[in-house]
Design an enzyme around this catalytic site. Structure first.
Site, short mmCIF file in Angstrom:
data_model
loop_
_atom_site.label_atom_id
_atom_site.label_comp_id
_atom_site.label_asym_id
_atom_site.label_seq_id
_atom_site.Cartn_x
_atom_site.Cartn_y
_atom_site.Cartn_z
N LYS A 22 16.54 30.17 -5.82
CA LYS A 22 16.54 31.63 -5.94
C LYS A 22 17.86 32.12 -6.53
CE LYS A 22 16.62 34.19 -1.91
NZ LYS A 22 17.61 35.27 -1.89
N GLY A 92 19.59 41.54 -2.09
CA GLY A 92 21.02 41.84 -2.09
C GLY A 92 21.71 41.23 -3.30
N ARG A 120 22.02 47.70 3.99
CA ARG A 120 23.04 46.63 3.89
C ARG A 120 24.34 47.14 3.27
NH1 ARG A 120 20.14 41.30 1.78
NH2 ARG A 120 22.17 40.45 2.36
N SER A 163 32.08 35.36 0.06
CA SER A 163 30.73 35.80 -0.31
C SER A 163 30.51 35.59 -1.80
CB SER A 163 30.56 37.29 0.02
OG SER A 163 29.53 37.85 -0.78
N ASP A 310 22.59 30.66 4.73
CA ASP A 310 21.17 31.01 4.77
C ASP A 310 20.35 30.05 5.63
OD1 ASP A 310 21.68 33.17 3.15
OD2 ASP A 310 21.09 32.16 1.30
C1 S3P Z 1 23.72 34.55 -2.38
C2 S3P Z 1 24.84 34.57 -1.59
C3 S3P Z 1 24.80 34.65 -0.12
C4 S3P Z 1 23.43 34.31 0.41
C5 S3P Z 1 22.33 34.99 -0.36
C6 S3P Z 1 22.37 34.57 -1.81
C7 S3P Z 1 23.88 34.48 -3.84
O1 S3P Z 1 25.10 35.98 0.28
O2 S3P Z 1 23.33 34.64 1.78
O3 S3P Z 1 21.07 34.64 0.18
O4 S3P Z 1 22.89 34.20 -4.55
O5 S3P Z 1 24.99 34.70 -4.32
P1 S3P Z 1 26.61 36.48 0.54
O6 S3P Z 1 27.32 36.43 -0.75
O7 S3P Z 1 26.45 37.89 1.05
O8 S3P Z 1 27.16 35.56 1.58
#
Ligand code: S3P
Length: 424
Positions: A22, A92, A120, A163, A310
């Protein structure tokens, strides 16, 4: 949609190819849209979240078409203003990465999301993007985000959070900003943005936990997307806890910034072997063989947390089947995901008789417990809760009913069909 899950009587056997990652799918469609020319994406995810990113790129004037299994992107290298609001759905990643891209355009945009996404926190990107000269109006630092395109300038930003979404948002703004932007994080989060931007010719460097980017033009590429280790995690856990299981998961991404689940499963005594490693479009990929194992508890904390963030809901299920007390710490950001996953996981696993307590930043789980079932459990509109509860249901003494199971479509619509092929 309700899903009744019954105890599985035989072990899981056989092999499955894990569908597309994803995180990498989001990045592939966004970055191909920024590259002038024709990019070809092989194995784009069928999950609803990456489709939200694809639809937004189309609304921004990008020509994107599926031809059999390929997603063909034709771009002039420039995005254009959308006449409608840009709907990020539940995603997100879409909202935070697109904010970084849109902040430096010469037009205005509005990003919206569903009920969960609208709750969020967006301050984590609005603050650093504003330091770069971005102008973003929000609903008290939450969606919808009105982004007024500006000329951006570079910053050196030291983040308190590890993050990948925040890091990527700032890197993408930096791709189009004057000067050299740097982003430093306390621990390394997933680095798919850095790998793919480099693969597409960007001027980007990583030194320990600092990434530096300069204004660059991206070159179109063929991008092959590997299987998602976050999807593989449900199969890894199921095979470890269902007696007599032995399975092979094919074509799984093994980027070390994502393999915390494998390290923890091995630390718990899990029988896991990695077969046939190779590099595809800059990412490490391989097959994973997993067999049923006697598990022991462990402590999970610190730098590994962003590398398995995750997977914590399914790791909690795993911990109910491990001898001893598993402690999970430093995961307070789990409360800011699609739902408050600390609260949701503890509440729902208790309903099936798990010995689990929530703490401010994680869980304390005592095992090994016979999970009971004969109850309804809730997904909180969260795909990872839905899939974790499904796996728990496979070892409950009595059937469980999962309410809101349809949320698996967010990342892994093939989930149940693939499970069925291993339990024939
Ligand atoms: C992601 C980063 C993570 C993860 C999300 C996907 C990404 O979030 O939990 O499912 O694709 O960059 P955070 O950056 O908020 O930790």
């Amino acid at each position: 949609m309700q899903k009744i899950v019954n105890k599985i009587s035989r072990g899981l056997k056989g092999s499955v190819t894990i569908p597309a990652d994803k995180s990498i799918s989001h990045r592939a469609v966004m970055f191909a849209s920024l590259a002038k020319g024709k990019s070809v994406i092989k194995n784009f995810s069928k999950g609803q979240d990456p489709i939200s990113s694809l639809n937004i790129c189309k609304s921004l004037g990008i020509n994107a078409e599926f031809k059999n299994d390929l997603l063909i992107i034709n771009s002039t290298g420039k995005l254009s203003r959308s006449s409608t609001m840009l709907d990020c759905g539940n995603s997100g990643t879409t909202m935070r990465l697109m904010s970084g891209i849109l902040a430096g355009q010469n037009f205005n945009s509005t990003l919206t999301g569903d009920e969960s996404l609208s709750k969020r926190p967006m301050k984590r990107i609005i603050e650093p993007l504003s330091l770069m000269g971005a102008e973003i109006n929000s609903n008290d630092f939450k969606a919808p985000l009105n982004i007024y395109g500006k000329n951006l300038h570079a910053i050196d930003y030291v983040s308190k959070l590890a993050s990948a979404q925040v890091k990527s948002s700032i890197i993408l703004a930096g791709l189009n900003a004057d000067g050299k932007t740097s982003f430093t994080e306390p621990y390394t989060s997933r680095n798919h943005t850095e790998i793919m931007l480099k693969y597409m010719g960007a001027n980007i460097k990583t030194d320990k936990n600092t990434v530096t980017i300069e204004k660059s033009f991206l070159e179109p590429r063929t991008i092959e997307i590997c299987g998602d280790i976050s999807s593989a995690a449900y199969f890894i856990a199921a095979a470890l806890i269902i007696p007599n299981s032995k399975i092979i998961l094919k074509n799984v991404g093994l980027n070390p910034t994502r393999t915390g689940i494998i390290e923890i499963a091995e630390k718990m005594g899990g029988d896991i072997e990695i077969l046939d490693k190779k590099t595809v479009s800059g990412e490490l990929v391989g097959d994973i063989q997993v067999s049923y194992s006697d598990l022991k508890a462990c402590t999970i904390e610190g730098e590994i947390i962003p590398r398995l963030i995750d997977e914590l809901p399914i790791i909690a299920v795993l911990a109910t089947q491990a001898q001893g007390t598993t402690i999970i710490k430093d995961a307070q950001d789990l409360r800011n995901k699609e739902t408050d996953r600390i609260k949701a996981v503890a509440t729902e696993l208790k309903k099936i008789a798990a010995d689990i307590e929530e703490t401010s930043d994680g869980f304390i789980i005592n095992g090994k417990t016979n999970l009971k079932g004969e109850t309804e459990v809730e997904t909180y509109h969260d795909h990872r809760l839905a899939m974790s509860l499904y796996v728990a249901g496979l070892i409950c003494e009595k059937p469980i009913t999962i309410n809101g199971f349809e949320w698996v479509k967010i990342s892994f619509p093939e989930f149940e069909n693939l499970f069925n092929t291993l339990s024939l």
